[in-house]
Structures are given as structure tokens and as C-alpha cells.
Design a protein around this motif. Structure first.
Motif, PDB file in Angstrom:
ATOM      1  N   GLN B 117       7.353 -42.369  33.305  1.00 37.62           N
ATOM      2  CA  GLN B 117       6.371 -41.603  34.060  1.00 37.62           C
ATOM      3  C   GLN B 117       6.862 -40.183  34.307  1.00 37.62           C
ATOM      4  N   ARG B 118       8.131 -40.097  34.726  1.00 38.75           N
ATOM      5  CA  ARG B 118       8.698 -38.785  35.068  1.00 38.75           C
ATOM      6  C   ARG B 118       8.794 -37.913  33.817  1.00 38.75           C
ATOM      7  N   ALA B 119       9.200 -38.501  32.704  1.00 40.95           N
ATOM      8  CA  ALA B 119       9.321 -37.732  31.464  1.00 40.95           C
ATOM      9  C   ALA B 119       7.959 -37.184  31.059  1.00 40.95           C
ATOM     10  N   LYS B 120       6.944 -37.998  31.239  1.00 37.93           N
ATOM     11  CA  LYS B 120       5.588 -37.591  30.873  1.00 37.93           C
ATOM     12  C   LYS B 120       5.151 -36.405  31.741  1.00 37.93           C
ATOM     13  N   GLU B 121       5.371 -36.536  33.032  1.00 45.20           N
ATOM     14  CA  GLU B 121       4.999 -35.462  33.962  1.00 45.20           C
ATOM     15  C   GLU B 121       5.692 -34.160  33.596  1.00 45.20           C
ATOM     16  N   LEU B 122       6.994 -34.279  33.303  1.00 46.75           N
ATOM     17  CA  LEU B 122       7.768 -33.074  32.998  1.00 46.75           C
ATOM     18  C   LEU B 122       7.241 -32.408  31.732  1.00 46.75           C
ATOM     19  N   LEU B 123       6.961 -33.231  30.711  1.00 45.89           N
ATOM     20  CA  LEU B 123       6.472 -32.658  29.455  1.00 45.89           C
ATOM     21  C   LEU B 123       5.094 -32.022  29.666  1.00 45.89           C
ATOM     22  N   GLU B 124       4.282 -32.619  30.540  1.00 46.27           N
ATOM     23  CA  GLU B 124       2.984 -32.011  30.847  1.00 46.27           C
ATOM     24  C   GLU B 124       3.191 -30.672  31.543  1.00 46.27           C
ATOM     25  N   ARG B 125       4.203 -30.629  32.415  1.00 43.16           N
ATOM     26  CA  ARG B 125       4.480 -29.401  33.166  1.00 43.16           C
ATOM     27  C   ARG B 125       4.921 -28.274  32.252  1.00 43.16           C
ATOM     28  N   VAL B 126       5.640 -28.613  31.164  1.00 47.67           N
ATOM     29  CA  VAL B 126       6.043 -27.540  30.235  1.00 47.67           C
ATOM     30  C   VAL B 126       5.001 -27.365  29.139  1.00 47.67           C
ATOM     31  N   GLY B 127       3.838 -28.009  29.317  1.00 52.35           N
ATOM     32  CA  GLY B 127       2.721 -27.782  28.397  1.00 52.35           C
ATOM     33  C   GLY B 127       2.780 -28.589  27.127  1.00 52.35           C
ATOM     34  N   LEU B 128       3.480 -29.735  27.121  1.00 52.67           N
ATOM     35  CA  LEU B 128       3.583 -30.527  25.900  1.00 52.67           C
ATOM     36  C   LEU B 128       3.010 -31.925  26.089  1.00 52.67           C
ATOM     37  N   MET B 181      12.153 -21.701  33.651  1.00 53.08           N
ATOM     38  CA  MET B 181      13.431 -21.942  34.304  1.00 53.08           C
ATOM     39  C   MET B 181      13.431 -21.390  35.726  1.00 53.08           C
ATOM     40  N   LEU B 182      12.901 -20.192  35.847  1.00 56.77           N
ATOM     41  CA  LEU B 182      12.878 -19.572  37.166  1.00 56.77           C
ATOM     42  C   LEU B 182      11.992 -20.356  38.121  1.00 56.77           C
ATOM     43  N   GLU B 183      10.891 -20.865  37.580  1.00 55.05           N
ATOM     44  CA  GLU B 183       9.983 -21.632  38.416  1.00 55.05           C
ATOM     45  C   GLU B 183      10.674 -22.895  38.935  1.00 55.05           C
ATOM     46  N   LEU B 184      11.393 -23.543  38.049  1.00 58.59           N
ATOM     47  CA  LEU B 184      12.105 -24.754  38.456  1.00 58.59           C
ATOM     48  C   LEU B 184      13.199 -24.411  39.454  1.00 58.59           C
ATOM     49  N   ASN B 185      13.842 -23.251  39.223  1.00 62.70           N
ATOM     50  CA  ASN B 185      14.876 -22.779  40.130  1.00 62.70           C
ATOM     51  C   ASN B 185      14.290 -22.595  41.537  1.00 62.70           C
ATOM     52  N   ARG B 186      13.052 -22.070  41.572  1.00 67.29           N
ATOM     53  CA  ARG B 186      12.402 -21.825  42.864  1.00 67.29           C
ATOM     54  C   ARG B 186      11.938 -23.130  43.499  1.00 67.29           C
ATOM     55  N   THR B 187      11.216 -23.969  42.706  1.00 63.92           N
ATOM     56  CA  THR B 187      10.600 -25.143  43.310  1.00 63.92           C
ATOM     57  C   THR B 187      11.598 -26.249  43.604  1.00 63.92           C
ATOM     58  N   THR B 191      20.434 -24.565  40.898  1.00 66.77           N
ATOM     59  CA  THR B 191      21.292 -23.421  40.595  1.00 66.77           C
ATOM     60  C   THR B 191      21.262 -23.171  39.096  1.00 66.77           C
ATOM     61  N   LEU B 192      21.180 -21.891  38.687  1.00 64.04           N
ATOM     62  CA  LEU B 192      21.108 -21.580  37.254  1.00 64.04           C
ATOM     63  C   LEU B 192      22.339 -20.807  36.810  1.00 64.04           C
ATOM     64  N   VAL B 193      22.920 -21.236  35.670  1.00 64.28           N
ATOM     65  CA  VAL B 193      23.973 -20.430  35.034  1.00 64.28           C
ATOM     66  C   VAL B 193      23.521 -20.174  33.617  1.00 64.28           C
ATOM     67  N   LEU B 194      23.418 -18.901  33.254  1.00 66.80           N
ATOM     68  CA  LEU B 194      22.788 -18.550  32.000  1.00 66.80           C
ATOM     69  C   LEU B 194      23.674 -17.591  31.211  1.00 66.80           C
TER      70      LEU B 194
END
Lengths: 861, 224
Positions: B117-128, B181-187, B191-194
Motif C-alpha cells: 500500500q505504502r509503495a503504491k502511495e509513494l509511486l502515485e505521489r511521484v507521479g508514477l 526531494m525538497l517537498e519531502l524534506n519539508r513534509t 535531513t538531506l545530504v546532496l
């Protein structure tokens, strides 16, 4: 451990590699099929022998001797069938059977054939039945005047039921043919078919003359059959000095089982080789697979899976595929075991009832899975070395397992497993260990050769060669090369093939050498001295001038170096029943009957080992006569040159002195002797003659045999040409069975080869594509591959053939005890075939690389 | 959240030791966004690998969420990765034999958690949402990187490491990835290391490390 994840990943990870994993399954399947077929067949054989045990002997006990029973033996036999009124035990029954060779002749068709005559008393066999066509003829035999024959004899003589058959001085009517008889070996009938006459007709044939080889046997049905084995054990020491031997049903059964088990054990070892090759196939398939999965493993490590977990994922996969292969193999083997009895039925003494032996099937599946996992372990250990860092920077070097504790444990498990399997399949510790050590040596030498090749090519690189050759050879030592894997698997398969070929060639060669040239090919046996001149002139009349006549004098040893030979039981009584085998009975050389000859020259099949040959016949009749001994019998008797042996020649004591020791080539069809006497001592002793001639035309040989059978009914003749054909056909049967099993090794070898070459292929797709991008033509790329596979194939096959010549020599020398010669031409062809096969499979596997356009490859990268 | 002290790394190359990182020390707070920049061969990727516990440093320590990961063995670090860390790579590093949804499921399955379920939601969130059962080879580069992002966020990591996540993508697609990435960082407060070459992306970070020749040659922090 998260088993759900492990299970899922193991399944998902087969995607995209299924074709290659089929190789793994196939490698195991062939080996398991071979094992299940052999082991189930062996179980069938044992069952059949057990079921037919009583009928195989035909009685509870049998007592036999090569001479008429002595009064003491007669008394013993009588006591065994006497009723014991005190204990209320009724009388037993007895029936005697007298076996000897004779010439059967049918006047109507002029057919003549050497036969094995059995003169039987009514009652035999007590257990089981001899079935005849027409039915019921067996019971008519006792009325006399009739003969029941092996069906093959009718063909050989061109005779039919009702014809008259002459045997010695008697005439018989052919009553029936034998359709089924327990314990008969079909192949033996092809040499001398068996015929049955009534005991009462025996003496009238006049065939029991001096020098005839006769076996007297009496079969007993006891009132208390349960005592048979006990009686046999008690009576054996008493019967031995009387030159009689005794067998019970149980002893007969265990002897037979032992012999058959040994045969199936050797076939089983050949099958095991197929399975071990399959194991190597698994190792190389897993190795390739893991190297392709390095990225995936690194990603999964990055995502937080433990090395142990991933190790289990891929081990589970190998196990599952091994299990699948084992089940497929067991199914195949269950079908194939029906073929083995067909191939071997003529040389087996029992009718084999084929049924699937569940134990053999389970064992086969178990061994298949075990071999798959043990061989998969070592390449799988590399997983533990895959660093998650590889997701960031790809290493060029393929990952190799560290030689840590786990590595040592895996290697140990592998070696111990191979050894245990070999011992299990060989049935004897020593054979199994020898087998394992042999394999170890071959693998080690192949490994040395491959490492040597890598170093050698690097050190003495042919810098002046054309580019494609340099590139191809450089592939042998570049990082990530698979030279060792390919040489090991390819070389091992080729080694097996070549060894089998060499052994078979040498076994057959012995027979061929014996019969070619201008040597005699027709032997007349049992010629009595008063028939000598008649026989010779009869042969002269046929236009034969080169007639070899060899006298034979039967004798026994009285004393050696002054020590009388005591005919008592040997100090250590063994259970062995085979009184004719020197290997199991020390002292046999002292007790046996010798058929010796006398002459004053060496013959072609003899080589003097020590001492000197005498110059002519003995002159001083009071001096000991010179005797020449065959080297092994001299060792068994324990004499050296100058020692004295006294012989009992039909009651006359003849003192001899060992003058020299000879080596004898027994494989040649010539009358050869353990003891050859100097002339001038035995001329007047009771003797008979063997006369040898050479007749090239087979039909003329047949006519001569007929002619002699009519004139001299007691003289038996052996056509060495047909004997040779028979031996070849028996050998062909056995080698067919061996080749049948070796075929599995070959099939597995091919699978392993494909796998091994695939190993190199995946690592060079990128390189080939790059070369093409840089402007190499397909032709050039192809030639680079050709150079590489040609050198790999030549090295592997060359080393394999070289090793097999050594192994073949060792087998010929120590196991089969035959002479050894190398068929260089045939070996060359074999070498060429293996190299061609390697190059063909290599190039076929590389076509895909050639077809790919550079762009396609870049896109995939 | 992430702290390192005196971090150095040496590789043996051609039989000679080669120092690729020298004495790196810095701290990154919870929910922060660090960009590591510098020319090729400056040691950016090596540093990222050490920070994420993919390798062990020659000297120095890394504390991730207060735990010294440099003192752990390989399997302990693996458990830390499974629990707290997400990854995005320049070359996506999807498992080629798994479908998009299965790739996203892997980290959850490793933890033995329900994943579909979670994988599906995440893929929908990234538009896939309509590409669940496609294999990586059937997806474009941008789509593959979005799957990788979904995978990285599937376990709600405390920290996400990204190695040139837009390096193989065109500017527009790369922009979408960075936005995600930034959206996920916010919501999610991740922490992001790039690691990046791209100065425009580096400017978005609240903290920047500039590397050259394995040393920190510039450090700057933007107050949030």
C-alpha cells in the motif's frame, strides 16, 4: 532473519536469468538421472537375486568336485540324506549333475558345435523349474535317449526338434529347447550352448576320458533346509582336502549379490562423475550469476540488508534449482533404468524385474540437492565481500571470496562430500578414497596448467603476433579472466572422456592382437596320444602343413623344497566359495591341478625373466628334471631358481629343479602353461594333446570341425575366431553400459562448458562493444574470440588427454592388468573434437555480442 | 543529526597509498539540507559513502543520529541503513529484475513491514501511479529516478543521501526531482545530504561544503 523477504527475493532474483539458471538445473539433472538409474537398477538386481535365490542353486546344498567323489565325500553325502529316525527327521533327496564339454553333431545338417553337456539325475532341480518348449519335456529326459538343448544350438547346427544329435559314441533325439532356466547367463550359451542328457546315458557317450574337464556335482534337498548354511560351514574344512567344495543357497546368493553389487558400484562411480561434473557446472553457473548480480547485491546492501541475509537469498535459490534439477533427474533416471537391464541382460544370471526403487530415488534427489548446495557455497561466499560502496564506484575486479574461516569450512565440506559420495557409491573405503584422490590430482594438475598458462602468456607474450591474436591471448590473463574455471571444467570433462576411450581401446586391443597375424585360430582339445598320428594325418589331408601339437600332462605338487604339501584346511577358514580363485585362497597354487607341458624352446608368448633356458632334453634320467615356472605362480608357491619341487604325475613322483622363471602373455590365444618341463622326463606320462592349426576361411574352419567331430567324437574343437567375436560382443555389452553412463558425464560436460563460456561472455560484452565503437569490424572481434577459445580449448583438451594417458595406463596396469598402447591417431582426433567443440560453443555464445550495435550497448549501460 | 570529526580516507592504488579525503569535520542539524560541491575527483562521493556508512574511514568518526557508525561492523551499519537512511544515486541503482513497485517495497520488506500500500502511495505521489509494474528498463531516466526517490522515502528515513541525483537527467526533469526531494524534506522533516556539480541546486541548500583535493576549502550556512 526475515524469511519472507529472503523467500521473495530468491524468487524475484531468478527473473531475467532463468535461461542461465536452467543450465544449473540441467547440470544437476543429468548426474542425478545417471545415479538414480544405476542405483535403482542395482536394487532391482539384488531383489531379483533374493527372490530367485533357491531356484538359482536349484537345491538347498550343492557339493562339487573336478574329480569323481572320493569314498569319504560319498559317505558324507549319504549321511546328509539319511533319515534321522531318532529325531523323526525324514530322508532328504539327492540328484547328481555331471558337466563336461563335448562336440555335438547333427548328421542331417552336418552341423557341429562345442557344447556344455549336463548329465542330470531325476529330481534336479528341486527348486525352480527348467521350462521347455514343448512344455513338460524335462520330465521325459529321465526315460533316456533324449536331449534338451539351448535354443541357440538349434540355430548353430541348423537343426530342429526331433533331429538326431550325435554326442561321442551315442545318438540322441532332440526333445525340446530350454526356454527359461534359473541362473543361466545368456552370453555363456553363445560360446558353448548347454545341453541336457539323462545321467543313465552318460557312460555310453564314452566322453569321460583321461584329460576331459569334468565337474561332478550333487544337489541335495534337505529334510531341514534351515540347516543348509550351518552344514556348509561345518563340512567345508572336511571336504577341502577331498578336493570338493560345498555351497548353500544363502552362500550362493551372497556371492552372487556381491559380484553384482561390485558391477553396479563401478557403474555408479561413472554416474557419480556425471553428478560431480554437474556440481562444477553449478559452481560456475553460480559464479557467473553472482558476478552479474554484484550491482543488485550492492544496492540491497545499501538499502540495509545484511550480507548473511543476501547469502541465504542466493543459497536458497541454488538449493531450489538444485532440488528442481534433482527431481527432473530422478524422473529421467526412473525411465532410464529400464534401459540398463536391456543392455546388460545377456551377461546377468537373473531375470531382472524392473521396478522403481524409492530408496534410490530419494537418495538421488538428496545427493543432487546436496551436491548443488556444496558446490554453490564457495562462489556464494563472494557475496559477503560485496561492499555497498559499489553503488557509488564500480570496481573492475570481480569479487572473490576471502580465504577466511567460512571459506575453509566450505572447501572442507566440498572435499569431504566428494570423498563421502565416492565411498558410498564405490561401496569400499579404499576405492572411494582412491577415486577422490584421483579426482583431486586431476583437478590440481589442471589448475596448475591454467595458472601456468596465465603466467606464461603474460611473461612470454608474443608481441610480434597480429593484433587480433594478441588481444585474444591477452584476454586469458586480463582482470576478471575465467581461464581457471574454463580449463578446470572443460579439462575435467575431456579427461573423463579420453580415459574411458583409452581403457576401452586397450581392453579390445588385447583381444585383437591375440588373433591377428599368422597365429593358429582353431584348436582341437583332448586328443588322446593314440589318436595323435591319425589327427595329424587327417589335418594334412586337408592341406594344412603348419600343425602345432602341444602335449598336456595333468599333475599336482607333492612337495616344495622338501616340505610336503598338506591338503588340510588352511589355518584361516574363509567363507569364500570360489575354490578356483588364487586371490582369495592362499595355498591354492599348491593344491591345484596343473596341466603342464614339456618342450625345449621358449614360445612367442613367453619372455625369460631370470635363470637360463636348458639346451636340450634331459640326458641323465636320475637327475632332477628342469622346470620353468611362470613368474606369479613361482611367487605364490614361494620358490626361486634352484629350488626343488616334487610333482605327482598320475601316481608317479617326478623331482624337478626350477631352472628359470618366465613371464607369460596370457591374453594371447595360445596354450600357455604355469610349468614347462624339460624334454626327456614326461614323454611316457599319461597325457593328452592340443592341436592347433590356422584356417583363414571361416566356412572351411566349420567344415574341418565337422569332419573331425565325425572321426574323433571325443575331440572337442574351439574356433578362436568365433571365441574372439563372442568376447568382443560381451565386452561391447559391458562398455555400452559404461558408455551409457559416461554419456551423462558428456552431457553434463557440455552443459558445464556452455556455462563456463557464458562466464567469460558476459564480462566481455562491454569490451567487444567498445572495440566496435572504436572501429573494430565484426570479423576482427570474431577472430579475437577465436584466438581466445582456441588457446583455452587447446590447453584444456591437451592437458586432459595427457592426464588421461597416465590414468589410462594406471588403470590398464593395475586394474585390468593388460598391456597398454596409445592410439595416437584416435587421441589426436579426440583432441581435435574437443577443441572444435570448445571453439564452436564459445563462438555460438558470442554471436549475441557481435549482433549488438554499439549504440544499443551504450544505452543499456 | 549528522556529525563528523577528523575524517580521512586512503585507498591503495597501483601499490601506493592515495589519500582522497583529509581531516573533514562538520555538523548537520536535524531536518537540514547539506550540499557537497567540488570538482571531479575532489572526494565528494567518497565523503558521501563514509557519511552513509557504506565504507569505513581510515581515521575519524561519523555520528549518525548520535550513534558512532564508524565503530560498527558492516552488519550493524546495514541495520542502521535499513532503519534510518535513504539513498538516491546518479545512475538510479534500481534492481533491474524488480518492477517499479517491487523496487520501492524492498526497504520495507527488509524491515518486515507491510509494503504494498505504502509503495503504491509513494509511486502515485511521484507521479508514477500508472507505472507500478514496469521494469526499470521500461522507464525513462527521469521516471527511474522518481522510483528511486519513492524507494528512498518508503521507510521515512531520518536522512537522505543523494549522489548527483540529477547528473543523468535533463534540466527540466532534474528540477522536478529536486522539487520532490525538497517537498519531502519539508513534509517529512527528512535531513538531506546532496552531492552535486550544479550550483543552482547547491544554492537551494541551507548548508554547503566545498571540497577540493579531499579537503574542505569553503563552508557556508544560510540561516533558515
Amino acid at each position: 532473519m526475515n524469511w519472507r523477504f529472503v523467500g521473495r527475493m530468491a524468487w524475484r532474483e531468478t527473473r531475467g536469468s532463468r535461461k542461465r539458471l536452467v543450465l544449473l538445473t540441467g547440470a544437476i539433472a543429468a548426474g542425478v538421472a545417471a545415479l538414480v538409474a544405476v542405483n535403482s537398477f542395482a536394487a532391482n538386481l539384488r531383489d531379483s537375486v533374493n527372490r530367485q535365490a533357491q531356484a538359482l542353486l536349484g537345491a538347498d546344498l550343492s557339493i562339487s568336485s573336478r574329480q569323481p567323489f572320493t569314498p569319504r565325500v560319498q559317505a558324507l553325502i549319504d549321511s546328509l540324506v539319511t533319515p534321522d529316525t531318532a529325531r523323526g527327521v525324514p530322508a532328504g533327496q539327492r540328484a547328481s549333475v555331471t558337466n563336461f564339454a563335448g562336440m555335438a553333431y547333427t548328421p542331417r545338417t552336418s552341423g557341429v558345435r562345442l557344447v556344455e553337456v549336463a548329465a542330470v539325475e531325476p529330481g534336479y532341480p528341486f527348486y525352480g523349474t527348467i521350462e521347455t518348449d514343448p512344455v513338460g519335456a524335462w520330465d521325459q529326459l529321465d526315460t533316456g535317449g533324449g536331449v534338451i538343448v539351448d535354443p541357440s544350438l538349434l540355430n548353430a547346427l541348423g537343426a530342429r526338434l526331433g533331429d538326431t544329435l550325435a554326442l561321442g559314441q551315442s545318438r540322441f533325439t532332440i526333445l525340446a529347447t530350454v526356454t527359461s532356466q534359473p541362473g543361466a547367463v545368456a552370453a555363456a550359451a553363445a560360446f558353448s550352448p548347454r545341453i541336457y542328457i539323462a545321467e543313465r546315458d552318460l557312460s555310453a557317450t564314452g566322453l569321460l576320458q583321461f584329460g576331459s574337464r569334468v565337474e561332478y556335482e550333487v544337489f541335495l534337498k534337505l529334510a531341514e533346509p534351515g540347516n543348509a548354511t550351518q552344514i556348509s560351514k561345518e563340512y567345508r574344512p572336511i571336504l577341502r582336502p577331498e578336493r570338493a567344495r560345498i555351497r548353500s543357497v544363502e552362500e550362493n546368493r551372497s556371492d552372487l549379490t556381491e559380484a553384482l553389487t561390485q558391477m553396479s558400484n563401478y557403474l555408479g562411480l561413472v554416474a557419480l562423475i556425471a553428478l560431480l561434473l554437474g556440481g562444477m557446472g553449478v559452481a560456475s553457473a553460480v559464479h557467473v550469476f553472482i558476478n552479474q548480480k554484484l550491482d543488485t547485491i550492492a544496492i540491497l546492501r545499501c538499502l540495509g540488508s545484511e550480507a548473511r541475509q543476501l547469502f541465504v537469498v542466493y543459497l536458497l535459490q541454488a538449493l531450489a534449482l538444485g532440488a528442481l534439477g534433482a527431481v527432473i533427474g530422478a524422473t529421467l533416471g526412473a525411465g532410464l533404468q529400464r534401459v540398463l537391464p536391456l543392455v546388460l541382460s545377456d551377461i546377468l544370471p537373473v531375470d531382472v524385474q524392473v521396478h522403481l526403487d524409492p530408496q534410490a530415488v530419494l537418495l538421488g534427489i538428496g545427493l543432487g540437492i546436496w551436491v548443488a548446495s556444496v558446490f554453490a557455497l564457495m562462489p556464494l561466499l563472494a557475496i559477503r565481500r560485496v561492499s555497498p560502496l559499489m553503488t557509488l564506484r564500480r570496481e573492475v575486479e570481480p569479487v572473490r571470496a576471502a580465504r577466511d574461516l567460512a571459506w575453509i569450512a566450505s572447501a572442507g565440506a566440498l572435499v569431504v562430500s566428494v570423498g563421502a559420495l565416492a565411498v558410498l557409491q564405490a561401496g569400499r573405503l579404499l576405492d572411494g578414497v582412491g577415486f577422490t584422490v584421483g579426482i583431486g590430482i586431476v583437478v590440481f594438475v589442471l589448475w596448475l596448467a591454467s595458472v601456468g598458462l596465465i603466467r606464461g602468456v603474460r611473461k612470454w607474450f608474443p608481441t610480434s603476433w597480429p593484433y587480433v591474436w594478441r588481444q585474444g591471448l591477452a584476454n586469458l590473463y586480463r582482470p576478471g579472466n575465467q581461464t581457471v574455471t574454463v580449463v578446470l571444467s572443460l579439462g575435467f570433462g575431456a579427461f573423463l572422456l579420453s580415459t574411458l576411450f583409452l581403457v576401452q581401446h586397450n581392453l579390445l586391443r588385447d583381444f585383437r592382437v591375440g588373433i591377428t597375424g599368422m597365429r593358429p585360430n582353431l584348436a582341437f582339445l583332448d586328443v588322446q596320444p593314440d589318436q595323435r598320428s591319425g589327427v595329424i594325418s587327417a589335418l594334412r589331408e586337408e592341406g594344412l602343413d603348419s600343425i602345432l601339437t602341444v602335449p598336456m600332462v595333468p599333475m599336482r605338487i607333492t612337495s616344495v623344497k622338501g616340505e610336503p604339501v598338506v591338503l588340510g584346511p588352511p589355518p584361516e577358514e574363509t567363507d569364500s566359495l570360489d575354490a578356483d580363485s588364487a586371490a582369495v585362497q592362499p595355498g591354492w597354487a599348491l593344491r591345484r591341478e596343473y596341466r603342464s607341458t614339456y618342450r625345449d624352446q621358449l614360445v612367442g608368448s613367453e619372455v625369460l625373466v631370470s635363470g637360463s633356458w636348458w639346451s636340450g632334453p634331459r640326458i641323465d634320467s636320475t637327475a632332477p628334471v628342469n622346470v620353468s615356472l611362470e613368474e606369479e605362480i613361482a611367487r605364490d608357491i614361494g620358490v626361486e631358481i634352484g629350488d626343488e619341487i616334487v610333482w605327482n604325475v598320475q601316481g608317479v613322483q617326478v623331482t624337478s629343479r626350477v631352472a628359470n622363471i618366465r613371464e607369460v602373455d596370457w591374453a594371447r590365444f595360445e596354450p600357455n602353461f604355469f610349468a614347462v618341463f624339460q624334454g626327456g622326463a614326461l614323454e611316457d606320462a599319461p597325457q593328452f594333446l592340443v592341436t592347433l592349426v590356422r584356417v583363414d576361411d571361416p566356412q572351411a574352419r566349420g567344415a574341418l570341425q565337422r569332419h573331425m567331430a565325425e572321426r574323433y567324437p571325443n575331440v572337442t574343437s574351439i574356433d578362436l575366431g568365433s571365441l574372439q567375436q563372442l568376447l568382443e560382443s560381451i565386452l561391447a555389452r559391458v562398455s555400452l553400459a559404461v558408455r551409457f553412463m559416461a554419456g551423462f558425464s558428456l552431457a553434463t560436460g557440455a552443459v558445464v562448458l556452455v556455462g563456463a563460456i557464458a562466464t567469460t561472455r558476459f564480462q566481455r560484452v562491454r569490451e567487444a562493444v567498445l572495440l566496435k565503437t572504436l572501429g573494430a569490424t565484426r570479423r576482427q572481434v570474431l577472430r579475437i574470440f577465436l584466438a581466445e577459445y582456441l588457446s583455452l580449448g587447446t590447453l584444456s583438451a591437451g592437458m586432459a588427454v595427457l592426464l588421461s594417458t597416465i590414468a589410462g595406463w594406471a588403470l590398464a596396469r593395475f586394474v585390468f592388468e593388460t598391456s597398454y598402447a596409445l592410439p595416437l591417431g584416435a587421441l589426436g582426433i579426440l583432441l581435435g573434437l574437443i577443441v572444435t567443440l570448445t571453439v564452436a560453443i564459445g563462438l555460438a555464445n558470442s554471436l549475441d555480442v557481435l549482433r549488438r550495435t554499439p549504440l544499443e550497448a551504450l544505452r543499456n549501460d | 543529526m549528522l556529525r563528523c570529526e577528523g575524517l580521512s580516507q586512503t585507498y591503495v592504488s597501483g601499490g601506493r597509498p592515495l589519500t582522497v579525503l583529509k581531516d573533514i569535520t562538520f555538523t548537520l542539524d536535524d531536518g537540514g539540507f547539506l550540499a557537497i560541491v567540488g570538482p571531479s575527483g575532489s572526494g565528494k562521493t567518497t565523503l558521501l559513502g563514509l557519511l552513509a556508512g557504506l565504507d569505513r574511514p581510515a581515521t575519524g568518526h561519523v555520528w549518525l543520529d548520535a550513534a558512532d557508525i564508524t565503530a560498527m561492523d558492516e552488519d550493524e551499519r546495514a541495520r542502521i541503513r535499513a532503519a534510518k537512511i535513504g539513498f538516491v544515486f546518479q545512475s538510479f541503482q534500481l534492481i533491474p529484475t524488480l518492477t517499479a513497485i517491487e523496487n520501492v517495497q524492498v526497504p520495507l520488506e527488509l524491515r518486515g513491514e507491510p509494503s504494498e500500500q505504502r509503495a503504491k502511495e509513494l509511486l502515485e505521489r511521484v507521479g508514477l501511479g500508472d507505472r507500478l509494474d514496469h521494469y526499470p528498463a521500461q522507464l525513462s531516466g527521469g521516471e527511474q529516478q522518481r522510483v528511486a526517490l519513492a524507494r528512498a522515502f518508503s521507510i521515512r528515513p531520518k536522512i537522505l543521501f543523494a549522489d548527483e541525483p540529477t547528473g543523468n537527467l535533463d534540466a527540466k526533469t532534474g528540477g522536478t526531482i529536486i522539487e520532490l526531494m525538497l517537498e519531502l524534506n519539508r513534509t517529512e522533516g527528512t535531513t538531506l545530504v546532496l552531492v552535486t556539480h550544479d550550483h543552482d541546486i547547491a544554492r537551494l541548500a541551507r548548508q554547503t561544503l566545498r571540497l577540493s583535493d579531499g579537503r574542505i576549502v569553503g563552508e557556508q550556512a544560510v540561516a533558515s
